[in-house]
Design an enzyme around this catalytic site. Structure first.
Site, PDB file in Angstrom:
ATOM      1  N   CYS A  36      49.133  53.027  67.785  1.00  0.00           N
ATOM      2  CA  CYS A  36      50.298  52.561  67.031  1.00  0.00           C
ATOM      3  C   CYS A  36      50.114  51.153  66.473  1.00  0.00           C
ATOM      4  O   CYS A  36      50.946  50.664  65.734  1.00  0.00           O
ATOM      5  CB  CYS A  36      51.548  52.595  67.896  1.00  0.00           C
ATOM      6  SG  CYS A  36      52.049  54.271  68.301  1.00  0.00           S
ATOM      7  N   CYS A  64      58.140  43.394  67.572  1.00  0.00           N
ATOM      8  CA  CYS A  64      57.231  42.674  68.478  1.00  0.00           C
ATOM      9  C   CYS A  64      58.000  42.126  69.682  1.00  0.00           C
ATOM     10  O   CYS A  64      57.500  42.151  70.805  1.00  0.00           O
ATOM     11  CB  CYS A  64      56.545  41.523  67.753  1.00  0.00           C
ATOM     12  SG  CYS A  64      55.441  42.068  66.444  1.00  0.00           S
TER      13      CYS A  64
END
Lengths: 395, 276
Positions: free
Chosen positions: B35, B104
């Protein structure tokens, strides 16, 4: 600063800037006007058209149409040709085209067209046999880029053109030559290519100018309707300074071709050798000979591309990445995925693209700095065991 | 080019607490190589205090910065305190992240949660976060994002659109086929929230009574039975099954899987139905 992202855009050549300035300043007349004041701009367009004609090796200057960019050239070619041949509803293109082309075909697909996307091998080379096998009686258009923007791999468009015309003369063939122009010789009159698009800012003209070559007997409809400009095929008052610029840039690129083929190739190969030798987790995503001279695509395993770019940028080095994080799209490069580049290297793939302005010292600096950057970045990676295996394998 | 804050730049350039703790007490993982980003978080405990934390990250600048700042945020904290840290806290501590990079910070939170699950048990962590019970279901198969992850991102960050959910969790960012499902999750979340927030006790009773009269009774009447609302105490709804239902062997099933589930869906997910 060390600029190694010339497939994204290039620096404007000083001589190109000089060429366009008069039309931004004193010679601002509309080239269609009847007074003497309009003579210079009108002549500038004629001259530029001749220069681009020679640059592409076209038979006549009237085969050249100025557009605003590579995307407009592609859209004009694709939509223009399909509009003139509505009975045929089949298109062949490749999986690795630029989005300007790919997304245009996706639209046609939504509207009922059947599109075959031809794949590439692990070196990024096109599966020509697959392409040939897909050609049908109702194929309206085949579309293959001249060279790939991410890998630099050159596709055999002349051979493909020959094949198409021998089997299905009515099928049109469009070539997106944005990444080939100025890097390798193009000579359309020697080929059976019907349409070919280029973009000025990839060969040291400014952004905002492109051109489309259309073979004389090929019918197409304009993308922008309006006035008589470009013989009615692209309306809108001519962008004289930028047309003058792409003409000059074409002339200069033509002159620099032998340097490009010899010296830029040498510098690119030096960069590749230097990095592969000194960086244990580097792999060449494609190493085929048949590439444009300026492009290199290197995968750094188990490290993410944006992070590499940020560290390069901190040293003043500009490059680009096929990683998801740099595009904002969350998905890594469709070109590298079509090649089957393994996940370990896919997200850490960096494209270096040189130009005739790249200096030997630029390349030496990158070769010198890359091992330090990778030493730091691999130490952050959670894949320490895998990296250790690579390190041992490289000795 | 992203607009990264000074703090993000500082942390990707000089990440703190990089590495592995060989005798870590808790290890949390999130993301995957395929990913494009993944994080391993190592915690060393002293009682219930996080004595040391280290990380290894495969990811972009903001992923490294999020991991780095997270270790700074949790060292010295108790596990109870660490449990309360959300992705929003991580992003704020970094002086903000670009919208497209919020995932993130979510990866940081997920790795921390993953570590804490091994201490508290999965159930407790999920219950505390108020996640749906069926939430392990994968919604986005491209990036392996579960319903729970999406739910939590919506809850913590007040996300309202599919695009925002994609920015925060990556779900829907590749083939896009799950965008409809994401929209449903957003809708479900806000319907639930509105119900919980707006209803006063009296309104709640009225609404329960209305749902029983209009949606539950007519169904039971078809089988010759019925239900009568007796009382509502907090979240306990006391009812009496009548007619054919009163002596039915399946009465408990009817009560739980039909009456209770309709009331939970239409009024409040915390309701419990019991027969008197």
């Amino acid at each position: 600063m060390i600029y190694l992202d010339n497939n994204a855009t290039t620096k404007i050549d000083e001589r190109v800037l000089e060429e366009m300035l008069p039309y931004l300043k004193e010679d601002y007349a509309n080239p269609s006007s009847m007074y003497d004041f309009a003579k210079k701009p009108a002549a500038a367009i004629r001259e530029a058209r001749v220069k681009v004609r020679d640059f592409l090796g076209a038979a006549n200057e009237k085969d050249i149409y100025f557009t605003s960019c590579g995307s407009e050239s592609a859209n004009t070619a694709i939509k223009g040709v399909l509009n003139c041949n509505r009975e045929k509803r089949h298109i062949i293109t490749t999986k690795v085209e630029h989005p300007a082309v790919l997304n245009t075909y996706k639209e046609f697909e939504k509207n009922g067209y059947e599109v075959d996307y031809i794949g590439v091998n692990s070196q990024g080379e096109l599966d020509i046999e697959e392409l040939k096998s897909k050609l049908r009686k109702d194929t309206a258009l085949v579309s293959v880029m001249y060279a790939n923007n991410e890998t630099g791999v050159i596709y055999p468009v002349e051979e493909i053109a020959e094949y198409i015309k021998s089997k299905s003369p009515d099928t049109r063939f469009f070539v997106d030559a944005v990444q080939a122009a100025g890097k390798i010789p193009i000579n359309v009159k020697e080929t059976k290519i019907d349409l070919l698009g280029i973009s000025g800012h990839k060969f040291h003209a400014p952004k905002g100018i492109g051109a489309l070559y259309v073979k004389p007997d090929v019918r197409f409809t304009p993308l922008i309707n309006g006035g008589h400009q470009e013989r009615g095929m692209r309306a809108g008052t001519e962008n004289v300074p930028y047309i003058a610029a792409i003409g000059k840039a074409a002339e200069l690129a033509q002159e620099a071709l032998s340097y490009e083929l010899k010296e830029v190739t040498r510098l690119r190969d030096k960069l590749e050798e230097g990095i592969l030798k000194n960086v244990f987790n580097a792999r060449l995503n494609t190493g085929v000979k048949n590439r444009v001279p300026n492009t290199s695509n290197i995968g750094f395993e188990y490290v993410e591309g944006e992070l590499i770019l940020l560290h390069l940028s901190d040293l003043g080095i500009c490059a680009s990445s096929g990683s998801a994080c740099t595009s904002g799209s969350l998905e890594p490069s469709h070109v590298l995925r079509a090649m089957g580049v393994p996940f370990t290297a896919l997200h850490g793939s960096i494209r270096f693209s040189l130009s005739r302005f790249t200096k030997e010292s630029d390349i030496d600096f990158v070769i010198e700095k890359m091992p330090d950057i990778m030493k730091k970045l691999t130490s952050i990676s959670p894949f320490q065991e895998e990296l250790e295996v690579l390190r041992k394998r490289r000795g | 080019m992203w607009e990264y804050s000074e703090k993000v730049l500082e942390h990707y350039r000089n990440p703190r607490n990089v590495g592995k703790i060989d005798d870590a007490d808790l290890i949390g993982e999130a993301g995957s190589l395929a990913c494009g980003d993944s994080l391993k978080l190592y915690l060393k405990l002293d009682g219930n205090i996080i004595k040391d934390a280290k990380f290894q990250t495969f990811g972009c600048g903001s992923a490294v910065a999020s991991s780095s700042i997270l270790t700074e945020m949790i060292i010295g904290k108790t596990l109870e305190e660490a449990k309360k840290i959300t992705n929003k806290d991580i992003a704020e501590e970094l002086g903000g992240l670009p919208q497209e990079k919020m995932h993130c910070s979510v990866m940081g939170q997920e790795a921390l949660e993953d570590a804490l699950k091994k201490y508290y048990g999965k159930e407790e962590i999920e219950e505390e976060a108020g996640l749906p019970k069926s939430g392990d279901k994968i919604v986005c198969t491209c990036f392996n994002v579960t319903e729970n992850q999406i739910w939590e991102a919506i809850k913590v960050n007040g996300l309202k659109t599919v695009e925002e959910v994609t920015n925060y969790t990556k779900a829907g960012g590749a083939c896009g086929r799950c965008k409809g499902l994401i929209k449903d999750i957003i809708d479900t979340y806000y319907k639930k929230e509105v119900k919980e927030e707006v209803l006063t006790p009296t309104q709640k009773i009225l609404k329960i009574s209305k749902v029983i009269d209009q949606q539950i009774s007519p169904q039971l009447q078809k089988d010759g039975g019925d239900v009568e609302l007796i009382d509502v105490e907090g979240n306990k709804v006391k009812v009496k099954l009548t007619g054919m239902c009163s002596g039915c062997k399946n009465a408990t099933m009817t009560l739980k899987s039909f009456v209770e589930s309709v009331l939970k869906d239409k009024v409040d997910a915390n309701l419990e139905v019991e027969q008197v």
